[in-house]
Design a protein around this motif. Structure first.
Motif, PDB file in Angstrom:
ATOM      1  N   UNK A  79      -6.478   3.846  -2.877  1.00 36.67           N
ATOM      2  CA  UNK A  79      -6.553   2.213  -2.668  1.00 36.67           C
ATOM      3  C   UNK A  79      -5.119   1.949  -3.053  1.00 36.67           C
ATOM      4  N   UNK A  80      -4.697   2.453  -4.140  1.00 41.48           N
ATOM      5  CA  UNK A  80      -3.184   1.877  -4.538  1.00 41.48           C
ATOM      6  C   UNK A  80      -2.207   2.372  -3.533  1.00 41.48           C
ATOM      7  N   UNK A  81      -2.397   3.574  -2.961  1.00 39.32           N
ATOM      8  CA  UNK A  81      -1.427   4.021  -1.943  1.00 39.32           C
ATOM      9  C   UNK A  81      -1.296   3.064  -0.876  1.00 39.32           C
ATOM     10  N   UNK A  82      -2.476   2.798  -0.438  1.00 41.53           N
ATOM     11  CA  UNK A  82      -2.987   1.926   0.757  1.00 41.53           C
ATOM     12  C   UNK A  82      -2.259   0.559   0.635  1.00 41.53           C
ATOM     13  N   UNK A  83      -2.642   0.077  -0.463  1.00 36.01           N
ATOM     14  CA  UNK A  83      -1.837  -1.156  -0.777  1.00 36.01           C
ATOM     15  C   UNK A  83      -0.498  -1.331  -0.735  1.00 36.01           C
ATOM     16  N   UNK A  84       0.056  -0.234  -1.312  1.00 37.79           N
ATOM     17  CA  UNK A  84       1.872  -0.513  -1.315  1.00 37.79           C
ATOM     18  C   UNK A  84       2.297  -0.180  -0.148  1.00 37.79           C
ATOM     19  N   UNK A  85       1.688   0.664   0.905  1.00 39.46           N
ATOM     20  CA  UNK A  85       2.215   0.517   2.188  1.00 39.46           C
ATOM     21  C   UNK A  85       1.875  -0.397   2.956  1.00 39.46           C
ATOM     22  N   UNK A  86       0.520  -1.051   2.858  1.00 38.19           N
ATOM     23  CA  UNK A  86       0.557  -2.360   3.789  1.00 38.19           C
ATOM     24  C   UNK A  86       1.304  -3.418   3.254  1.00 38.19           C
ATOM     25  N   UNK A  87       1.684  -3.546   1.898  1.00 36.41           N
ATOM     26  CA  UNK A  87       2.455  -4.613   1.358  1.00 36.41           C
ATOM     27  C   UNK A  87       3.887  -4.536   2.038  1.00 36.41           C
ATOM     28  N   UNK A  88       4.465  -3.257   2.540  1.00 36.17           N
ATOM     29  CA  UNK A  88       5.736  -3.357   3.061  1.00 36.17           C
ATOM     30  C   UNK A  88       6.645  -2.967   2.095  1.00 36.17           C
ATOM     31  N   UNK A  89       6.377  -3.119   0.760  1.00 32.89           N
ATOM     32  CA  UNK A  89       7.287  -3.194  -0.252  1.00 32.89           C
ATOM     33  C   UNK A  89       7.644  -1.553  -0.495  1.00 32.89           C
ATOM     34  N   UNK A  90       6.719  -0.746   0.115  1.00 32.99           N
ATOM     35  CA  UNK A  90       6.785   0.796  -0.011  1.00 32.99           C
ATOM     36  C   UNK A  90       6.984   1.359   1.367  1.00 32.99           C
ATOM     37  N   UNK A  94       8.912  11.819   2.821  1.00 34.25           N
ATOM     38  CA  UNK A  94       8.603  13.296   2.509  1.00 34.25           C
ATOM     39  C   UNK A  94       7.210  13.249   1.727  1.00 34.25           C
ATOM     40  N   UNK A  95       6.296  12.640   2.204  1.00 33.26           N
ATOM     41  CA  UNK A  95       5.013  12.486   1.637  1.00 33.26           C
ATOM     42  C   UNK A  95       4.964  11.999   0.293  1.00 33.26           C
ATOM     43  N   UNK A  96       5.827  11.381  -0.110  1.00 32.34           N
ATOM     44  CA  UNK A  96       5.927  10.317  -1.197  1.00 32.34           C
ATOM     45  C   UNK A  96       6.380   8.920  -1.052  1.00 32.34           C
ATOM     46  N   UNK A  97       5.769   8.110  -1.792  1.00 29.12           N
ATOM     47  CA  UNK A  97       6.098   6.659  -1.584  1.00 29.12           C
ATOM     48  C   UNK A  97       7.304   6.083  -2.420  1.00 29.12           C
ATOM     49  N   UNK A 125       5.667  -8.983   3.738  1.00 25.50           N
ATOM     50  CA  UNK A 125       4.912  -9.158   2.353  1.00 25.50           C
ATOM     51  C   UNK A 125       4.263 -10.620   2.083  1.00 25.50           C
ATOM     52  N   UNK A 126       4.990 -11.486   2.558  1.00 27.21           N
ATOM     53  CA  UNK A 126       4.294 -12.828   2.547  1.00 27.21           C
ATOM     54  C   UNK A 126       3.028 -12.770   3.525  1.00 27.21           C
ATOM     55  N   UNK A 127       3.232 -12.298   4.717  1.00 25.80           N
ATOM     56  CA  UNK A 127       1.925 -12.263   5.454  1.00 25.80           C
ATOM     57  C   UNK A 127       0.814 -11.497   4.970  1.00 25.80           C
ATOM     58  N   UNK A 128       1.334 -10.495   4.219  1.00 27.45           N
ATOM     59  CA  UNK A 128       0.220  -9.431   3.595  1.00 27.45           C
ATOM     60  C   UNK A 128      -0.627 -10.230   2.394  1.00 27.45           C
ATOM     61  N   UNK A 129       0.362 -11.035   1.488  1.00 28.85           N
ATOM     62  CA  UNK A 129      -0.307 -11.975   0.656  1.00 28.85           C
ATOM     63  C   UNK A 129      -1.145 -13.036   1.166  1.00 28.85           C
ATOM     64  N   UNK A 130      -1.206 -13.740   2.418  1.00 25.91           N
ATOM     65  CA  UNK A 130      -2.049 -14.343   3.062  1.00 25.91           C
ATOM     66  C   UNK A 130      -3.272 -13.765   3.260  1.00 25.91           C
ATOM     67  N   UNK A 131      -3.132 -12.677   3.810  1.00 26.65           N
ATOM     68  CA  UNK A 131      -4.097 -11.881   4.096  1.00 26.65           C
ATOM     69  C   UNK A 131      -5.142 -11.263   3.246  1.00 26.65           C
ATOM     70  N   UNK A 199       7.490  -7.384  -6.145  1.00 20.74           N
ATOM     71  CA  UNK A 199       7.018  -6.482  -6.623  1.00 20.74           C
ATOM     72  C   UNK A 199       6.345  -7.527  -8.034  1.00 20.74           C
ATOM     73  N   UNK A 200       6.687  -8.281  -8.608  1.00 14.00           N
ATOM     74  CA  UNK A 200       5.651  -9.043  -9.710  1.00 14.00           C
ATOM     75  C   UNK A 200       4.537  -9.615  -9.082  1.00 14.00           C
ATOM     76  N   UNK A 201       4.749 -10.068  -7.913  1.00 15.38           N
ATOM     77  CA  UNK A 201       3.412 -10.652  -7.135  1.00 15.38           C
ATOM     78  C   UNK A 201       2.496  -9.360  -6.800  1.00 15.38           C
ATOM     79  N   UNK A 202       3.011  -8.555  -6.276  1.00 15.68           N
ATOM     80  CA  UNK A 202       2.123  -7.324  -5.986  1.00 15.68           C
ATOM     81  C   UNK A 202       1.432  -6.930  -6.992  1.00 15.68           C
ATOM     82  N   UNK A 203       1.924  -6.765  -8.223  1.00 13.53           N
ATOM     83  CA  UNK A 203       1.194  -6.253  -9.386  1.00 13.53           C
ATOM     84  C   UNK A 203       0.368  -7.254 -10.107  1.00 13.53           C
ATOM     85  N   UNK A 204       0.632  -8.568 -10.034  1.00 14.40           N
ATOM     86  CA  UNK A 204      -0.159  -9.483 -10.728  1.00 14.40           C
ATOM     87  C   UNK A 204      -1.000 -10.178  -9.879  1.00 14.40           C
ATOM     88  N   UNK A 205      -0.902 -10.133  -8.681  1.00 14.31           N
ATOM     89  CA  UNK A 205      -1.689 -11.073  -7.847  1.00 14.31           C
ATOM     90  C   UNK A 205      -2.239 -10.703  -6.948  1.00 14.31           C
TER      91      UNK A 205
END
Length: 359
Positions: A79-90, A94-97, A125-131, A199-205
């Motif tokens: 779940x954490x890996x999917x959120x990171x990739x969906x946020x576009x911040x990661x 080579x199979x690592x984020x 990322x802003x579009x991801x936050x709206x979603x 990154x702050x919004x990703x972690x906290x919100x």
């Protein structure tokens, strides 16, 4: 017991066998223990510490493998890996984020491409936050981005780097009058905003991100590290004292022939004292060392090297002494001394005179 501050320090005392119904004077058995030299004690402790590090790291890899193989951990990690990739911040490399800023900085690409990729990341990322967080969270991040870019300190050679533009998707655009190049825009505006704000919004919100991160962190802090630390300590610092019972030695102490004696009885310490010594050292010194700039270690080593009785902190509290076991035998009880002294088939216990030890 007395301690002579000589070139070679000696812990000495007398043990008098008790014989019932005997009126004749009882022969006294003199016991002299030579305190182990400071540098040998330090080297023995260093060997034990290196063995502990090896045991800790080996156990940590084993415990971590077990923990990360559990179904619940895998679900949280996915779940954490999917959120990171969906946020576009990661991005996946080579199979690592890898976070997008680190990735862009490592690429040999033009500054304009870095800027455009970074700007697009913020849009996504802003579009991801709206979603994920709804209109309230999306509007909050969008407003924050506009405020940061239009801040009075966001200038280059006296010109604002960004100006408002209602036609733009993010409500701002680069100021055509500003002479800053793409590298300046990327370094001063885009890269810091992604690293600090996004990154702050990703972690906290972002819903689910903090919970999954907290679970993985808790497993590391409260399961993987404590289990590895405690088992490693028991294997290196406690179990050897049950194997090398005479003198309660660890592996390092056994190599340098250093044993423990109880200062009050001049006998082998009881297991209860050995266990207390392990607990004080392992939890009051070793565990606290990383959080206190090694102050407990420094105090203990200072006491061991410069105090009157040359005792480390645990030994001082428990009235124990580290002696050179290569010179004299450490006895479990007075009866053992009596039996050995009365055994005609064995040579009597030979305690070298102090004058010879000082040479």
């Amino acid at each position: 017991m007395s301690i002579e501050d000589e070139k070679v320090e000696v812990v000495s005392g007398q043990l008098t066998p008790i014989e019932k119904h005997v009126e004749t004077p009882v022969k006294k058995i003199e016991i002299h223990y030579v305190r182990a030299l400071f540098h040998r004690r330090v080297l023995a402790n260093l060997i034990d510490f290196l063995l502990f590090i090896v045991a800790f790291l080996s156990l940590f890899m084993l415990v971590r493998y077990i923990v990360t193989s559990t179904p619940e951990y895998k679900v949280k990690e996915d779940e954490l890996s999917r959120l990171r990739l969906d946020s576009s911040l990661y991005v996946e490399v080579n199979e690592e984020q890898q976070d997008i800023v680190t990735y862009l900085n490592s690429q040999d690409i033009a500054a304009s491409e870095k800027y455009n990729r970074g700007y697009s990341t913020i849009e996504e990322f802003i579009s991801f936050a709206y979603l994920k967080g709804g209109n309230e969270l999306g509007d909050e991040i969008l407003e924050n981005f506009q405020n940061c870019m239009l801040d009075e300190n966001m200038t280059f050679e006296g010109q604002q780097m960004y100006i408002s533009d209602l036609a733009s998707s993010l409500g701002i655009k680069r100021n055509p009058d500003c002479k800053a190049n793409y590298q300046e825009y990327y370094n001063r505006a885009i890269s810091p905003y992604i690293d600090e704000q996004c990154q702050g919004y990703l972690v906290s919100s972002i819903p689910g991100y903090f919970e999954n991160t907290k679970y993985i962190s808790n497993m590391l802090i409260f399961v993987e590290l404590p289990i590895s630390y405690c088992i490693g300590g028991i294997l290196i610092y406690l179990i050897p004292t049950l194997i090398f019972r005479r003198g309660r030695k660890t592996i390092g102490k056994a190599i340098y022939k250093i044993g423990l004696v109880d200062s009050t009885t001049l006998l082998n310490p009881k297991f209860s004292k050995s266990l207390a010594r392990f607990a004080i050292f392992f939890f009051a010194e070793l565990l606290l060392a990383p959080f206190t700039l090694c102050i407990p270690f420094i105090i203990s080593v200072s006491l061991m090297g410069f105090s009157k009785k040359r005792q480390g902190f645990p030994d001082y509290l428990l009235n124990l002494q580290e002696v050179d076991n290569s010179r004299e035998k450490i006895y479990f009880s007075k009866n053992e001394i009596i039996v050995e002294s009365m055994n005609s088939n064995k040579k009597p216990v030979d305690f070298e005179p102090i004058s010879r030890l000082d040479k």
